[in-house]
Motif scaffolding. Structure first.
Motif, PDB file in Angstrom:
ATOM      1  N   ALA A   1      15.971 -13.275   6.332  1.00  0.00           N
ATOM      2  CA  ALA A   1      14.647 -12.848   6.328  1.00  0.00           C
ATOM      3  C   ALA A   1      14.591 -11.429   6.735  1.00  0.00           C
ATOM      4  O   ALA A   1      13.760 -10.567   6.395  1.00  0.00           O
ATOM      5  CB  ALA A   1      13.674 -13.812   6.818  1.00  0.00           C
ATOM      6  N   GLY A   2      15.088 -11.362   7.929  1.00  0.00           N
ATOM      7  CA  GLY A   2      14.909  -9.842   8.631  1.00  0.00           C
ATOM      8  C   GLY A   2      15.623  -8.918   7.706  1.00  0.00           C
ATOM      9  O   GLY A   2      15.269  -7.615   7.679  1.00  0.00           O
ATOM     10  N   MET A   3      16.869  -9.177   7.089  1.00  0.00           N
ATOM     11  CA  MET A   3      17.451  -8.164   6.072  1.00  0.00           C
ATOM     12  C   MET A   3      16.674  -7.865   5.023  1.00  0.00           C
ATOM     13  O   MET A   3      16.362  -6.817   4.649  1.00  0.00           O
ATOM     14  CB  MET A   3      18.832  -8.858   5.668  1.00  0.00           C
ATOM     15  N   SER A   4      15.991  -9.025   4.467  1.00  0.00           N
ATOM     16  CA  SER A   4      14.734  -8.649   3.300  1.00  0.00           C
ATOM     17  C   SER A   4      13.712  -7.856   3.716  1.00  0.00           C
ATOM     18  O   SER A   4      13.468  -6.740   3.024  1.00  0.00           O
ATOM     19  CB  SER A   4      14.507 -10.186   2.990  1.00  0.00           C
TER      20      SER A   4
ATOM     21  N   ALA B   1      12.912  -4.054   2.438  1.00  0.00           N
ATOM     22  CA  ALA B   1      11.464  -3.632   1.811  1.00  0.00           C
ATOM     23  C   ALA B   1      10.730  -2.512   2.654  1.00  0.00           C
ATOM     24  O   ALA B   1       9.890  -2.040   1.953  1.00  0.00           O
ATOM     25  CB  ALA B   1      10.575  -5.122   1.975  1.00  0.00           C
ATOM     26  N   LEU B   2      11.168  -2.329   3.970  1.00  0.00           N
ATOM     27  CA  LEU B   2      10.251  -1.367   4.496  1.00  0.00           C
ATOM     28  C   LEU B   2      10.526   0.112   3.829  1.00  0.00           C
ATOM     29  O   LEU B   2      11.734   0.385   3.757  1.00  0.00           O
ATOM     30  CB  LEU B   2      10.522  -1.504   6.047  1.00  0.00           C
TER      31      LEU B   2
ATOM     32  N   SER C   1      11.526   3.766   4.710  1.00  0.00           N
ATOM     33  CA  SER C   1      11.984   4.524   5.821  1.00  0.00           C
ATOM     34  C   SER C   1      11.371   5.787   5.934  1.00  0.00           C
ATOM     35  O   SER C   1      11.425   6.683   6.802  1.00  0.00           O
ATOM     36  CB  SER C   1      13.257   4.675   5.934  1.00  0.00           C
ATOM     37  N   ASN C   2      10.498   6.354   4.663  1.00  0.00           N
ATOM     38  CA  ASN C   2       9.950   7.331   4.729  1.00  0.00           C
ATOM     39  C   ASN C   2       8.419   7.492   5.179  1.00  0.00           C
ATOM     40  O   ASN C   2       7.951   8.421   5.546  1.00  0.00           O
ATOM     41  CB  ASN C   2      10.005   8.128   3.340  1.00  0.00           C
ATOM     42  N   ASN C   3       8.047   6.323   5.818  1.00  0.00           N
ATOM     43  CA  ASN C   3       6.757   6.159   6.538  1.00  0.00           C
ATOM     44  C   ASN C   3       7.111   6.008   7.858  1.00  0.00           C
ATOM     45  O   ASN C   3       7.539   5.089   8.252  1.00  0.00           O
ATOM     46  CB  ASN C   3       6.128   4.845   5.918  1.00  0.00           C
ATOM     47  N   PRO C   4       6.475   7.253   8.726  1.00  0.00           N
ATOM     48  CA  PRO C   4       6.605   7.101  10.200  1.00  0.00           C
ATOM     49  C   PRO C   4       5.961   5.882  10.732  1.00  0.00           C
ATOM     50  O   PRO C   4       6.447   5.417  11.686  1.00  0.00           O
ATOM     51  CB  PRO C   4       5.902   8.348  10.490  1.00  0.00           C
ATOM     52  N   ALA C   5       4.921   5.057   9.926  1.00  0.00           N
ATOM     53  CA  ALA C   5       4.514   3.880  10.805  1.00  0.00           C
ATOM     54  C   ALA C   5       5.436   2.584  10.816  1.00  0.00           C
ATOM     55  O   ALA C   5       5.178   1.776  11.485  1.00  0.00           O
ATOM     56  CB  ALA C   5       3.353   3.462   9.949  1.00  0.00           C
ATOM     57  N   ASN C   6       6.430   2.868   9.891  1.00  0.00           N
ATOM     58  CA  ASN C   6       7.340   1.547   9.818  1.00  0.00           C
ATOM     59  C   ASN C   6       8.708   1.810  10.805  1.00  0.00           C
ATOM     60  O   ASN C   6       9.224   1.008  10.760  1.00  0.00           O
ATOM     61  CB  ASN C   6       8.134   1.639   8.330  1.00  0.00           C
ATOM     62  N   LEU C   7       8.904   2.946  11.511  1.00  0.00           N
ATOM     63  CA  LEU C   7      10.081   3.382  11.999  1.00  0.00           C
ATOM     64  C   LEU C   7      10.133   2.424  13.313  1.00  0.00           C
ATOM     65  O   LEU C   7      11.200   2.197  13.670  1.00  0.00           O
ATOM     66  CB  LEU C   7      10.100   4.785  12.519  1.00  0.00           C
TER      67      LEU C   7
ATOM     68  N   LEU D   1      13.753  -4.212  14.239  1.00  0.00           N
ATOM     69  CA  LEU D   1      14.551  -5.146  13.506  1.00  0.00           C
ATOM     70  C   LEU D   1      15.968  -5.043  13.427  1.00  0.00           C
ATOM     71  O   LEU D   1      16.791  -5.812  13.245  1.00  0.00           O
ATOM     72  CB  LEU D   1      13.876  -5.184  12.165  1.00  0.00           C
ATOM     73  N   GLY D   2      16.221  -3.757  13.186  1.00  0.00           N
ATOM     74  CA  GLY D   2      17.796  -3.399  13.264  1.00  0.00           C
ATOM     75  C   GLY D   2      18.553  -3.772  14.121  1.00  0.00           C
ATOM     76  O   GLY D   2      19.482  -4.203  14.222  1.00  0.00           O
ATOM     77  N   ASN D   3      17.990  -3.642  15.399  1.00  0.00           N
ATOM     78  CA  ASN D   3      18.672  -3.828  16.850  1.00  0.00           C
ATOM     79  C   ASN D   3      18.985  -5.451  16.954  1.00  0.00           C
ATOM     80  O   ASN D   3      19.937  -5.850  17.305  1.00  0.00           O
ATOM     81  CB  ASN D   3      17.770  -3.325  18.012  1.00  0.00           C
ATOM     82  N   ALA D   4      17.716  -6.197  16.333  1.00  0.00           N
ATOM     83  CA  ALA D   4      18.031  -7.887  16.452  1.00  0.00           C
ATOM     84  C   ALA D   4      18.954  -8.099  15.517  1.00  0.00           C
ATOM     85  O   ALA D   4      19.691  -8.981  15.490  1.00  0.00           O
ATOM     86  CB  ALA D   4      16.548  -8.165  16.022  1.00  0.00           C
ATOM     87  N   LEU D   5      19.050  -7.396  14.132  1.00  0.00           N
ATOM     88  CA  LEU D   5      19.980  -7.854  13.143  1.00  0.00           C
ATOM     89  C   LEU D   5      21.330  -7.614  13.990  1.00  0.00           C
ATOM     90  O   LEU D   5      22.358  -8.550  13.575  1.00  0.00           O
ATOM     91  CB  LEU D   5      19.679  -6.964  11.846  1.00  0.00           C
ATOM     92  N   GLU D   6      21.485  -6.491  14.391  1.00  0.00           N
ATOM     93  CA  GLU D   6      22.907  -6.147  14.893  1.00  0.00           C
ATOM     94  C   GLU D   6      23.209  -6.878  15.820  1.00  0.00           C
ATOM     95  O   GLU D   6      24.419  -7.309  16.057  1.00  0.00           O
ATOM     96  CB  GLU D   6      22.853  -4.439  15.304  1.00  0.00           C
ATOM     97  N   ALA D   7      22.342  -7.245  16.735  1.00  0.00           N
ATOM     98  CA  ALA D   7      22.671  -8.244  18.184  1.00  0.00           C
ATOM     99  C   ALA D   7      23.147  -9.635  17.257  1.00  0.00           C
ATOM    100  O   ALA D   7      24.072 -10.166  17.781  1.00  0.00           O
ATOM    101  CB  ALA D   7      21.507  -8.371  18.985  1.00  0.00           C
TER     102      ALA D   7
END
Length: 69
Positions: free
Chosen positions: A11-14, A18-19, A21-27, A33-39
């Motif tokens: 679900a996190g990968m999806s 979907a986010l 990355s060009n929208n600063p509000a999503n950073l 999310l990236g840190n949690a997925l990597e962990a």
């Protein structure tokens, strides 16, 4: 944010894909999310192999005793 199981990981990968990355509000969400997925990946043994490690050098057909550093 912590990912505890494979379903949450998928679900996190999806969500990450979907986010926009060009929208600063999503950073901030993307970073968390990236840190949690990597962990989660690290906890499951999916950490990348360092290029200077014995395992990497052996699989690459390089001499495990020499490095280019």
């Amino acid at each position: 944010m912590t990912i505890q199981n494979e379903a949450a990981y998928q679900a996190g990968m999806s969500r990450l894909e979907a986010l926009d990355s060009n929208n600063p509000a999503n950073l901030a969400e993307m970073e968390a999310l990236g840190n949690a997925l990597e962990a989660y990946e690290d906890s499951q043994g999916h950490a990348p192999v360092r290029p200077d490690s014995l395992v990497f050098r052996t699989k690459a057909g390089l001499s495990p005793l020499r490095t280019n550093s």
